[in-house]
Motif scaffolding. Structure first.
Motif, PDB file in Angstrom:
ATOM      1  N   ALA A 137       0.866  -1.193   0.000  1.00 13.80           N
ATOM      2  CA  ALA A 137       0.000   0.000   0.000  1.00 13.80           C
ATOM      3  C   ALA A 137       0.893   1.230   0.000  1.00 13.80           C
ATOM      4  O   ALA A 137       2.076   1.152   0.369  1.00 13.80           O
ATOM      5  N   ALA A 138       0.339   2.368  -0.422  1.00 16.33           N
ATOM      6  CA  ALA A 138       1.124   3.603  -0.448  1.00 16.33           C
ATOM      7  C   ALA A 138       0.206   4.810  -0.396  1.00 16.33           C
ATOM      8  O   ALA A 138      -0.866   4.806  -1.000  1.00 16.33           O
ATOM      9  N   THR A 139       0.635   5.842   0.317  1.00 18.02           N
ATOM     10  CA  THR A 139      -0.040   7.127   0.198  1.00 18.02           C
ATOM     11  C   THR A 139       0.453   7.748  -1.096  1.00 18.02           C
ATOM     12  O   THR A 139       1.585   7.506  -1.522  1.00 18.02           O
ATOM     13  N   VAL A 140      -0.411   8.547  -1.743  1.00 19.22           N
ATOM     14  CA  VAL A 140      -0.015   9.181  -3.010  1.00 19.22           C
ATOM     15  C   VAL A 140      -0.242  10.683  -3.012  1.00 19.22           C
ATOM     16  O   VAL A 140       0.309  11.377  -3.868  1.00 19.22           O
ATOM     17  N   ALA A 141      -1.056  11.190  -2.091  1.00 15.35           N
ATOM     18  CA  ALA A 141      -1.346  12.630  -2.083  1.00 15.35           C
ATOM     19  C   ALA A 141      -1.788  13.082  -0.708  1.00 15.35           C
ATOM     20  O   ALA A 141      -2.417  12.332   0.038  1.00 15.35           O
ATOM     21  N   GLU A 142      -1.458  14.330  -0.415  1.00 15.32           N
ATOM     22  CA  GLU A 142      -1.974  14.992   0.777  1.00 15.32           C
ATOM     23  C   GLU A 142      -2.576  16.326   0.336  1.00 15.32           C
ATOM     24  O   GLU A 142      -1.932  17.093  -0.379  1.00 15.32           O
ATOM     25  N   PHE A 143      -3.794  16.556   0.741  1.00 20.70           N
ATOM     26  CA  PHE A 143      -4.448  17.846   0.546  1.00 20.70           C
ATOM     27  C   PHE A 143      -4.645  18.419   1.942  1.00 20.70           C
ATOM     28  O   PHE A 143      -5.180  17.759   2.830  1.00 20.70           O
ATOM     29  N   ALA A 144      -4.183  19.652   2.148  1.00 28.23           N
ATOM     30  CA  ALA A 144      -4.283  20.270   3.466  1.00 28.23           C
ATOM     31  C   ALA A 144      -4.654  21.738   3.311  1.00 28.23           C
ATOM     32  O   ALA A 144      -4.249  22.388   2.347  1.00 28.23           O
ATOM     33  N   ARG A 145      -5.401  22.231   4.277  1.00 30.65           N
ATOM     34  CA  ARG A 145      -5.762  23.650   4.275  1.00 30.65           C
ATOM     35  C   ARG A 145      -4.562  24.474   4.731  1.00 30.65           C
ATOM     36  O   ARG A 145      -3.870  24.117   5.679  1.00 30.65           O
ATOM     37  N   ASP A 146      -4.338  25.600   4.052  1.00 32.18           N
ATOM     38  CA  ASP A 146      -3.278  26.512   4.476  1.00 32.18           C
ATOM     39  C   ASP A 146      -3.846  27.483   5.513  1.00 32.18           C
ATOM     40  O   ASP A 146      -5.004  27.361   5.925  1.00 32.18           O
ATOM     41  N   GLY A 147      -3.053  28.443   5.922  1.00 31.39           N
ATOM     42  CA  GLY A 147      -3.478  29.406   6.936  1.00 31.39           C
ATOM     43  C   GLY A 147      -4.688  30.228   6.537  1.00 31.39           C
ATOM     44  O   GLY A 147      -5.433  30.719   7.389  1.00 31.39           O
ATOM     45  N   ALA A 148      -4.927  30.389   5.225  1.00 28.87           N
ATOM     46  CA  ALA A 148      -6.085  31.142   4.728  1.00 28.87           C
ATOM     47  C   ALA A 148      -7.295  30.241   4.486  1.00 28.87           C
ATOM     48  O   ALA A 148      -8.325  30.712   4.015  1.00 28.87           O
ATOM     49  N   GLY A 149      -7.153  28.949   4.798  1.00 29.55           N
ATOM     50  CA  GLY A 149      -8.267  28.024   4.607  1.00 29.55           C
ATOM     51  C   GLY A 149      -8.375  27.451   3.203  1.00 29.55           C
ATOM     52  O   GLY A 149      -9.328  26.751   2.891  1.00 29.55           O
ATOM     53  N   LYS A 150      -7.398  27.752   2.338  1.00 27.88           N
ATOM     54  CA  LYS A 150      -7.390  27.225   0.965  1.00 27.88           C
ATOM     55  C   LYS A 150      -6.700  25.859   0.944  1.00 27.88           C
ATOM     56  O   LYS A 150      -5.737  25.629   1.675  1.00 27.88           O
ATOM     57  N   TRP A 151      -7.196  24.968   0.090  1.00 29.45           N
ATOM     58  CA  TRP A 151      -6.625  23.635  -0.036  1.00 29.45           C
ATOM     59  C   TRP A 151      -5.370  23.664  -0.902  1.00 29.45           C
ATOM     60  O   TRP A 151      -5.382  24.217  -1.988  1.00 29.45           O
ATOM     61  N   GLN A 152      -4.312  23.044  -0.387  1.00 28.83           N
ATOM     62  CA  GLN A 152      -3.049  22.919  -1.096  1.00 28.83           C
ATOM     63  C   GLN A 152      -2.739  21.439  -1.294  1.00 28.83           C
ATOM     64  O   GLN A 152      -3.165  20.599  -0.499  1.00 28.83           O
ATOM     65  N   PHE A 153      -1.987  21.119  -2.343  1.00 26.17           N
ATOM     66  CA  PHE A 153      -1.624  19.750  -2.681  1.00 26.17           C
ATOM     67  C   PHE A 153      -0.150  19.514  -2.404  1.00 26.17           C
ATOM     68  O   PHE A 153       0.687  20.376  -2.639  1.00 26.17           O
ATOM     69  N   THR A 162       1.483  -3.518   4.885  1.00 29.67           N
ATOM     70  CA  THR A 162       0.425  -3.959   5.782  1.00 29.67           C
ATOM     71  C   THR A 162      -0.823  -4.257   4.974  1.00 29.67           C
ATOM     72  O   THR A 162      -0.870  -3.977   3.781  1.00 29.67           O
ATOM     73  N   ASP A 163      -1.823  -4.797   5.624  1.00 27.20           N
ATOM     74  CA  ASP A 163      -3.078  -5.093   4.928  1.00 27.20           C
ATOM     75  C   ASP A 163      -3.888  -3.806   4.747  1.00 27.20           C
ATOM     76  O   ASP A 163      -3.620  -2.804   5.419  1.00 27.20           O
ATOM     77  N   PRO A 164      -4.885  -3.817   3.832  1.00 27.19           N
ATOM     78  CA  PRO A 164      -5.654  -2.594   3.551  1.00 27.19           C
ATOM     79  C   PRO A 164      -6.345  -1.984   4.777  1.00 27.19           C
ATOM     80  O   PRO A 164      -6.417  -0.764   4.897  1.00 27.19           O
ATOM     81  N   VAL A 165      -6.819  -2.797   5.709  1.00 27.52           N
ATOM     82  CA  VAL A 165      -7.510  -2.266   6.890  1.00 27.52           C
ATOM     83  C   VAL A 165      -6.523  -1.516   7.790  1.00 27.52           C
ATOM     84  O   VAL A 165      -6.786  -0.393   8.221  1.00 27.52           O
ATOM     85  N   ALA A 166      -5.378  -2.128   8.063  1.00 24.75           N
ATOM     86  CA  ALA A 166      -4.363  -1.464   8.889  1.00 24.75           C
ATOM     87  C   ALA A 166      -3.812  -0.222   8.188  1.00 24.75           C
ATOM     88  O   ALA A 166      -3.547   0.797   8.829  1.00 24.75           O
ATOM     89  N   PHE A 167      -3.640  -0.307   6.867  1.00 29.44           N
ATOM     90  CA  PHE A 167      -3.176   0.851   6.099  1.00 29.44           C
ATOM     91  C   PHE A 167      -4.148   2.023   6.261  1.00 29.44           C
ATOM     92  O   PHE A 167      -3.720   3.150   6.516  1.00 29.44           O
ATOM     93  N   ALA A 168      -5.440   1.771   6.130  1.00 30.94           N
ATOM     94  CA  ALA A 168      -6.443   2.837   6.236  1.00 30.94           C
ATOM     95  C   ALA A 168      -6.391   3.514   7.603  1.00 30.94           C
ATOM     96  O   ALA A 168      -6.611   4.717   7.713  1.00 30.94           O
ATOM     97  N   ARG A 169      -6.081   2.763   8.656  1.00 29.46           N
ATOM     98  CA  ARG A 169      -5.989   3.333  10.003  1.00 29.46           C
ATOM     99  C   ARG A 169      -4.721   4.162  10.192  1.00 29.46           C
ATOM    100  O   ARG A 169      -4.705   5.104  10.978  1.00 29.46           O
ATOM    101  N   SER A 170      -3.636   3.807   9.476  1.00 32.63           N
ATOM    102  CA  SER A 170      -2.346   4.429   9.750  1.00 32.63           C
ATOM    103  C   SER A 170      -1.839   5.369   8.669  1.00 32.63           C
ATOM    104  O   SER A 170      -0.833   6.039   8.872  1.00 32.63           O
ATOM    105  N   MET A 171      -2.519   5.484   7.526  1.00 31.42           N
ATOM    106  CA  MET A 171      -1.979   6.228   6.395  1.00 31.42           C
ATOM    107  C   MET A 171      -1.795   7.723   6.663  1.00 31.42           C
ATOM    108  O   MET A 171      -0.959   8.356   6.036  1.00 31.42           O
ATOM    109  N   GLY A 172      -2.510   8.293   7.593  1.00 32.01           N
ATOM    110  CA  GLY A 172      -2.388   9.717   7.872  1.00 32.01           C
ATOM    111  C   GLY A 172      -1.500  10.055   9.050  1.00 32.01           C
ATOM    112  O   GLY A 172      -1.310  11.228   9.375  1.00 32.01           O
ATOM    113  N   ARG A 173      -0.952   9.053   9.671  1.00 37.80           N
ATOM    114  CA  ARG A 173      -0.071   9.302  10.818  1.00 37.80           C
ATOM    115  C   ARG A 173       1.262   9.830  10.344  1.00 37.80           C
ATOM    116  O   ARG A 173       1.706   9.550   9.244  1.00 37.80           O
ATOM    117  N   GLN A 174       1.927  10.580  11.186  1.00 38.15           N
ATOM    118  CA  GLN A 174       3.255  11.097  10.855  1.00 38.15           C
ATOM    119  C   GLN A 174       4.239   9.937  10.842  1.00 38.15           C
ATOM    120  O   GLN A 174       4.174   9.042  11.695  1.00 38.15           O
TER     121      GLN A 174
END
Length: 176
Positions: A137-153, A162-174
């Motif tokens: 499994a792999a993360t491929v993109a992060e979209f996050a709001r900047d200080g002005a509330g605009k979405w950045q890529f 890991t398996d898909p279920v564990a990946f889904a739980r951990s993909m956004g962790r640092q």
């Protein structure tokens, strides 16, 4: 990349891969999006979108879900209407997981796998998974709001074994 003041309103994540060889089990890759709230941007996802589903508010939709990779070009497509997401959400991580029903497969086992991320007709990123060839499994993109509330890529290709279920739980962790 987009301009500083515009932000990203709507993005498309598309996935492709070649079908498995004749006589072998199908390869099934899935796009997964995880949303995170501003009070827990690296905690547990507020919700996930995957497997022919959509977000509770209809802002993230998996429009096409391929289970075999058959077709021409990009067979699985997810649309993220970021400008419609409630302000409570500050981050969306998008990843790809390989279903492991027929035994352990890694990206290196899947012929011509690639992901493309676009805003309208502008390509933001395209990856062939070569840097994560030994991963399931792999993360491929992060979209996050900047200080002005605009979405950045931000392209965020990070592999997981890991398996898909564990990946889904951990993909956004640092990363550790």
């Amino acid at each position: 990349m987009n301009t500083f003041n515009k932000g990203i309103a709507k993005a498309e994540v598309a996935l492709k891969w070649d079908p498995s060889p004749t006589g072998t089990p199908d390869h099934d890759l899935d796009i997964i999006a995880a949303t995170y709230t501003s009070d827990a941007p690296h905690g547990d996802p507020a919700y996930l979108v995957h497997f022919d589903s959509r977000s509770p508010d209809g802002t993230i939709n998996l429009n096409r879900d391929s289970r075999t990779g058959q077709g021409f070009g990009f067979d699985e497509i997810m649309v993220l209407e970021l400008d419609r997401l409630a302000e409570v959400y500050s981050r969306v991580i998008v990843g790809v997981a390989i279903q492991q029903g027929a035994g352990r497969l890694v990206f290196g086992d899947i012929a011509n796998a690639a992901v493309r991320i676009r805003e309208g007709y502008t390509e933001l990123a395209q990856h062939d998974f070569a840097v994560v060839a030994g991963c399931t499994a792999a993360t491929v993109a992060e979209f996050a709001r900047d200080g002005a509330g605009k979405w950045q890529f931000r392209a965020d290709v990070r592999g997981f074994t890991t398996d898909p279920v564990a990946f889904a739980r951990s993909m956004g962790r640092q990363p550790a």
